[in-house]
Motif scaffolding. Structure first.
Motif, short mmCIF file in Angstrom:
data_model
loop_
_atom_site.label_atom_id
_atom_site.label_comp_id
_atom_site.label_asym_id
_atom_site.label_seq_id
_atom_site.Cartn_x
_atom_site.Cartn_y
_atom_site.Cartn_z
N TYR A 140 0.92 -1.31 0.09
CA TYR A 140 0.01 0.21 0.08
C TYR A 140 0.96 1.24 -0.12
O TYR A 140 0.62 2.25 -0.69
N GLY A 141 1.91 1.16 0.62
CA GLY A 141 2.74 2.54 0.74
C GLY A 141 3.50 2.76 -0.48
O GLY A 141 3.45 4.00 -0.90
N ALA A 142 3.70 1.87 -1.14
CA ALA A 142 4.25 2.20 -2.29
C ALA A 142 3.28 2.31 -3.78
O ALA A 142 3.38 3.49 -4.54
N PHE A 143 1.90 1.89 -3.50
CA PHE A 143 0.90 1.94 -4.34
C PHE A 143 0.32 3.53 -4.35
O PHE A 143 0.09 4.00 -5.27
N ILE A 144 0.58 4.09 -3.40
CA ILE A 144 0.02 5.53 -3.17
C ILE A 144 0.93 6.54 -3.89
O ILE A 144 0.66 7.88 -3.87
N VAL A 145 2.33 6.09 -4.06
CA VAL A 145 3.36 6.93 -4.59
C VAL A 145 2.80 7.67 -5.74
O VAL A 145 3.10 8.99 -5.83
N PRO A 146 2.43 7.22 -6.80
CA PRO A 146 1.96 7.81 -8.11
C PRO A 146 0.88 8.78 -7.81
O PRO A 146 0.86 9.85 -8.51
N GLY A 147 -0.05 8.33 -7.13
CA GLY A 147 -1.23 9.27 -6.74
C GLY A 147 -0.79 10.38 -5.83
O GLY A 147 -1.13 11.59 -6.40
N LEU A 148 0.17 10.38 -5.09
CA LEU A 148 0.65 11.56 -4.22
C LEU A 148 1.58 12.55 -5.26
O LEU A 148 1.46 13.70 -5.08
N ILE A 149 2.44 11.98 -5.97
CA ILE A 149 3.01 12.70 -7.04
C ILE A 149 2.09 13.54 -8.02
O ILE A 149 2.07 14.58 -8.02
N MET A 150 0.91 12.88 -8.31
CA MET A 150 0.26 13.59 -9.36
C MET A 150 -0.70 14.63 -8.49
O MET A 150 -0.99 15.68 -8.95
N LEU A 151 -1.06 14.30 -7.19
CA LEU A 151 -1.75 15.34 -6.38
C LEU A 151 -0.75 16.45 -6.41
O LEU A 151 -1.35 17.68 -6.70
N SER A 152 0.66 16.39 -6.18
CA SER A 152 1.42 17.56 -5.97
C SER A 152 1.48 18.23 -7.31
O SER A 152 1.48 19.44 -7.68
N ILE A 153 1.51 17.54 -8.43
CA ILE A 153 1.94 18.00 -9.80
C ILE A 153 0.63 18.80 -10.13
O ILE A 153 0.87 19.71 -10.56
N PHE A 154 -0.69 18.39 -10.04
CA PHE A 154 -1.87 19.13 -10.26
C PHE A 154 -1.84 20.38 -9.38
O PHE A 154 -1.77 21.46 -10.02
N THR A 155 -1.65 20.50 -8.20
CA THR A 155 -1.81 21.51 -7.34
C THR A 155 -0.54 22.35 -7.61
O THR A 155 -1.18 23.72 -8.00
N GLU A 156 0.60 22.03 -7.68
CA GLU A 156 1.84 22.93 -7.91
C GLU A 156 1.68 23.71 -9.54
O GLU A 156 1.90 24.66 -9.53
N SER A 157 1.58 22.80 -10.46
CA SER A 157 1.18 23.44 -11.88
C SER A 157 0.19 24.28 -11.84
O SER A 157 0.54 25.33 -12.55
N LEU A 158 -0.96 24.08 -11.37
CA LEU A 158 -2.08 25.26 -11.36
C LEU A 158 -1.50 26.33 -10.71
O LEU A 158 -1.78 27.33 -11.18
N ASN A 159 -1.20 26.28 -9.40
CA ASN A 159 -0.56 27.31 -8.58
C ASN A 159 0.57 28.13 -9.20
O ASN A 159 0.46 29.45 -9.46
N ASN A 160 1.41 27.45 -9.78
CA ASN A 160 2.63 27.99 -10.28
C ASN A 160 2.22 29.03 -11.82
O ASN A 160 2.52 30.07 -11.96
N ALA A 161 1.46 28.27 -12.53
CA ALA A 161 1.23 28.80 -13.84
C ALA A 161 0.09 30.16 -13.55
O ALA A 161 -0.06 31.10 -14.22
N SER A 162 -0.94 29.90 -12.64
CA SER A 162 -1.87 30.64 -12.59
C SER A 162 -1.25 32.16 -11.90
O SER A 162 -1.56 33.08 -12.34
N PHE A 163 -0.63 31.93 -10.85
CA PHE A 163 0.10 33.01 -10.15
C PHE A 163 0.93 33.81 -11.15
O PHE A 163 1.16 34.88 -11.25
N GLY A 164 1.48 33.01 -12.01
CA GLY A 164 2.88 33.53 -12.96
C GLY A 164 2.05 34.61 -13.93
O GLY A 164 2.72 35.92 -14.14
N ILE A 165 0.65 34.26 -14.26
CA ILE A 165 0.30 35.26 -15.31
C ILE A 165 -0.84 36.21 -14.55
O ILE A 165 -0.87 37.40 -14.85
N TYR A 166 -1.35 35.83 -13.49
CA TYR A 166 -2.22 36.59 -12.73
C TYR A 166 -1.41 37.84 -11.93
O TYR A 166 -1.84 38.85 -12.03
N LEU A 167 -0.16 37.52 -11.57
CA LEU A 167 0.55 38.57 -10.73
C LEU A 167 0.93 40.05 -11.74
O LEU A 167 0.53 40.95 -11.21
N PRO A 168 1.28 39.73 -12.86
CA PRO A 168 1.34 41.07 -13.82
C PRO A 168 0.05 41.63 -14.21
O PRO A 168 -0.01 42.68 -13.98
#
Lengths: 261, 355
Positions: A63-91
Motif C-alpha cells: 500500500y505504501g508504494a501504491f499511493i506514490v504515483p497518486g501523491l506525485i500526481m496530487l502535487s503535480i496538479f496543485t503546483e502546476s495550477l498554482n505556479n502557472a496561474s500565479f505567474g500570469i495573474y501577478l502581472p
C-alpha cells in the motif's frame, strides 16, 4: 530597434520571461518546493508507515508504494495550477501586464515561456517527491520512459489549465477556487489513495466520469504495470485534456479575453 | 518630415458602450516631440494604448514606420518604448533585473553597456542592485523610463511622465527627453501640466471627448490662438472710458485705476502706438504699463471649453470617462507652473513683460 530587425521567433523574449519566472521560483523556494515535499513526506509517514503497514497489498503492490504515483500526481496538479496561474495573474494584479501586451511577443511565445517555466518547476517537484518517497517505501518503475512522458504531459496540461485560471481570475479568491474546491476533491476521489476496483460497482462507474482517474491510472501503470483503466484510454484522456486547454488558450489570445480591452 | 506614426480613422468603443476615440486621424513626424493634451478621460491613454498594442481598436488603422500594428505587430512594437502613467513596477526584482528583463522581452540580446548608460543617465546606476520595492516613487518612475529605453526604441511614449514627481526629477526628465530627441528618438508626450508641453513640444495636439480638436506647431498655435494684453496703470482713476478711445477694445479694471487693452498677437498692427498717441492727446497719464501674452494653458482652456459648452461655467472641468475620479486639469505642483484658473489672470503664469 528597427522593426525590420525583429526575428520571426522572439527567442530573447521567451528566455526573458522563462528566467523571470524561474527567478520568482527561486525567491519562493521554501513555499514552492520545501512545503510540498514536507507535506508529501507526512502522507508517507501516515499512510505508508503508520496505516500502510496494517493494510494488505493493492493490485499486488504494497500500500505504501501504491499511493506514490497518486501523491506525485496530487502535487503535480496543485503546483502546476498554482505556479502557472500565479505567474500570469501577478502581472495583471500589479499592472505590469502592460509590458507583456506591448512587447513583440506572440501568444505562442508567451504560453511557451510561462507554461514552460511552470512545467519545469512541477516536473522538478515531481521528481523530488519521487526521490523522497523512495526513502520511505520501495518503489519500482516498470515503464520509466512512460513515467517521464506522463509526468511531463500532465504537468504541461495542468500548467495550461493554470494559465487559463490566472487569466480568468479577478482576485486571489478566484485564483484558489478551482485548485482547492475542484481539483483537490477530484484527486482524492480519483484513486490517489485506492484503486477504483475497490469501490462498489455503482461508485466505480460514477468514478469513471472523474477525469483525474485516467491521469492517475496511467501514471500508476508506468510504475507497476497495473491500472484501473486501459493505459491507452488514460493517454487519450490526458492528451484530450491538453488539447482542450490549448484550444481555450488560443481562444483567449484571439479574443483578448480579460487581457485586452 | 516623414510620418513615423500614421493614424487613420481610429475609433474605440468599449464594451460598456463608451466611445473613447472617435475617428482620430493623426500623423506623428519622425524626430519630433509631440504633446497630446486633454482633460481626464479625453482619450489620450486609449490612443497611446492602441498604438502600443494594449487596447484593440474598434476601427481604423495605425502604421508605425509603415508597419501595421495588428498585422505586423512585431516590427511595430519593437520600435516603441512606453512609460505608463501608473507606477506599475514589480516589487521583488532588482533594478538591473527588471531592465534586463525588458530588453530581452523586446527581442534584444543582453546589452550591459547600453543598460549601464541608461541607468547612469537616470541616476539609477548606484541603485542597480536594489529591489524595486525599496525605491521611492520618483525612483520607481525613473525605473519605468529605464525599462522603456532598455531596448533602444525609436519612438517613446511618455504617458504623464512627471505626474507626482519633484522639481529635480522633472528637470532631469526634460533634459533626458531633449537628449533623446537629439539622438533621433520621436517622443509622444501626454501631460496635464501645460507648461511642460509649452516647454518641450514641437507640436501640440489637443484631444477632448475622443476627438482631436487641434493639431498645430506650438509656435503657430500660440501665435494663431494667443492673445496679448496691454495694461496701463493710470495716474488718475477713471469712472468710464472716454468716447475718444472707442476705436480700441478697452476695459477698466481695478476700480478704474487700470486700463486694459486686448489685441491679437498674430496681427501685424497691434494698435498700441496709436493708442498711446491718443492717450497723450487726451492728456491721460499713466505711471506704468505692462504687456502679457496668453500662455498655452490659456489657449488649451479656451479650446476645451469652447467645444464643451456644458463646462463653460467652469472651463477647466473635464469629463471623467472611467479613467479616474479626478476630473480636472491638474495644477502643476511646481513653482514655475501655473495653476488652472481664469485665463489671462496675471498671477497665472502667462508670459509677462514690463515696458
Amino acid at each position: 530597434m528597427t522593426g525590420g530587425m525583429m526575428p520571426a521567433f522572439n527567442r530573447h523574449g521567451v528566455l526573458a520571461i522563462y528566467r523571470f519566472e524561474m527567478a520568482r521560483f527561486k525567491r519562493t523556494l521554501w513555499q514552492s518546493l520545501v512545503t510540498p515535499v514536507i507535506t508529501t513526506a507526512l502522507y508517507f509517514v501516515v499512510f505508508g508507515a503508520a496505516i500502510g503497514s496494517r493494510m494488505g497489498e493493492v493490485d499486488s503492490v504494497p500500500y505504501g508504494a501504491f499511493i506514490v504515483p497518486g501523491l506525485i500526481m496530487l502535487s503535480i496538479f496543485t503546483e502546476s495550477l498554482n505556479n502557472a496561474s500565479f505567474g500570469i495573474y501577478l502581472p495583471k494584479f500589479t499592472g505590469t501586464i502592460y509590458e507583456l501586451l506591448s512587447a513583440p511577443v506572440s501568444a505562442l511565445e508567451l504560453v511557451l515561456a510561462y507554461v514552460g517555466a511552470a512545467a519545469t518547476k512541477s516536473v522538478g517537484l515531481g521528481l523530488i517527491i519521487l526521490a523522497t518517497a523512495n526513502v520511505f517505501v520501495p518503489i519500482q518503475i516498470v515503464h520509466p520512459l512512460w513515467m517521464i512522458a506522463f509526468l511531463i504531459l500532465t504537468a504541461t496540461t495542468f500548467c495550461l489549465f493554470g494559465f487559463i485560471i490566472g487569466i480568468w481570475a479577478n482576485g486571489f479568491e478566484q485564483l484558489q477556487f478551482i485548485p482547492m474546491l475542484v481539483i483537490t476533491p477530484l484527486t482524492f476521489l480519483g484513486g490517489a489513495f485506492y484503486s477504483i476496483d475497490m469501490l462498489p460497482p455503482a461508485w466505480r462507474t460514477f468514478s469513471l466520469f472523474n477525469p483525474v482517474v485516467y491521469l492517475i491510472s496511467g501514471f500508476r501503470w508506468s510504475f507497476y504495470g497495473t491500472a484501473d483503466v486501459e493505459v491507452g484510454v488514460s493517454l487519450a484522456a490526458t492528451v484530450g485534456f491538453f488539447l482542450i486547454c490549448l484550444a481555450v488558450v488560443a481562444w483567449i489570445f484571439r479574443t483578448g479575453y480579460r487581457l485586452k480591452n | 518630415m516623414p510620418a513615423v506614426i500614421s493614424i487613420s480613422g481610429l475609433t474605440k468603443t468599449y464594451a460598456s458602450g463608451l466611445t473613447a476615440l472617435e475617428t482620430v486621424d493623426l500623423d506623428i513626424r519622425k524626430g519630433e516631440i509631440f504633446a497630446l493634451l486633454g482633460p481626464n478621460g479625453a482619450g489620450k491613454t486609449t490612443l497611446i494604448s492602441i498604438v502600443c498594442g494594449i487596447v484593440t481598436p474598434t476601427s481604423g488603422t495605425v502604421l508605425v514606420d509603415g508597419h501595421d500594428i495588428v498585422r505586423d505587430y512585431r516590427a511595430s512594437r519593437a520600435m516603441i518604448g512606453l512609460v505608463p502613467q501608473e507606477l506599475t513596477t514589480g516589487m521583488f526584482e532588482t533594478v538591473w533585473g527588471t531592465v534586463s528583463f525588458s530588453r530581452g522581452l523586446f527581442g534584444r540580446p543582453s546589452g550591459p553597456a547600453h543598460l549601464e548608460k541608461v541607468l547612469r543617465s537616470l541616476s539609477l546606476w548606484e541603485k542597480r542592485h536594489d529591489r524595486i520595492r525599496t525605491l521611492s516613487g520618483g525612483m520607481k518612475r525613473r525605473v519605468l523610463i529605464a525599462k522603456a529605453l532598455s531596448h533602444e526604441p525609436e519612438i517613446l511614449f511618455l504617458d504623464e511622465p512627471t505626474a507626482g514627481v519633484d522639481v529635480e526629477l522633472r528637470r532631469d526628465m526634460w533634459a533626458l527627453v531633449r537628449g533623446l530627441r537629439e539622438s533621433g528618438v520621436t517622443i509622444i508626450l501626454t501631460t496635464h501640466y501645460i507648461d511642460e508641453a509649452e516647454e518641450m513640444a514641437d507640436r501640440i495636439g489637443v484631444i477632448n471627448k475622443g476627438r482631436l480638436v487641434v493639431v498645430e506647431e506650438k509656435t503657430t498655435l500660440m501665435k494663431k490662438l494667443g492673445k496679448k494684453q496691454l495694461t496701463l496703470h493710470l495716474l488718475t482713476p477713471m469712472t468710464s472710458i472716454p468716447a475718444g478711445l472707442g476705436d480700441w477694445r478697452l476695459a477698466l479694471k481695478d476700480g478704474g485705476n487700470e486700463l486694459e487693452y486686448n489685441f491679437d498677437a498674430g496681427e501685424e498692427r497691434t494698435g498700441i502706438p496709436s493708442l498711446l498717441h491718443r492717450l497723450s492727446e487726451l492728456s491721460i497719464g499713466f505711471k506704468d504699463l505692462q504687456t502679457r501674452q496668453s500662455s498655452l494653458e490659456d489657449i488649451f482652456v479656451s479650446l476645451v471649453s469652447e467645444r464643451n459648452p456644458a463646462n463653460s461655467s467652469s472651463p477647466l472641468a473635464g469629463e471623467d470617462r472611467g479613467g479616474g475620479s479626478e476630473a480636472q486639469l491638474k495644477a502643476s505642483p511646481h513653482p514655475k507652473a501655473p495653476s488652472p484658473a481664469a485665463p489671462l489672470s496675471p498671477s497665472q503664469g502667462g508670459k509677462e513683460g514690463s515696458a
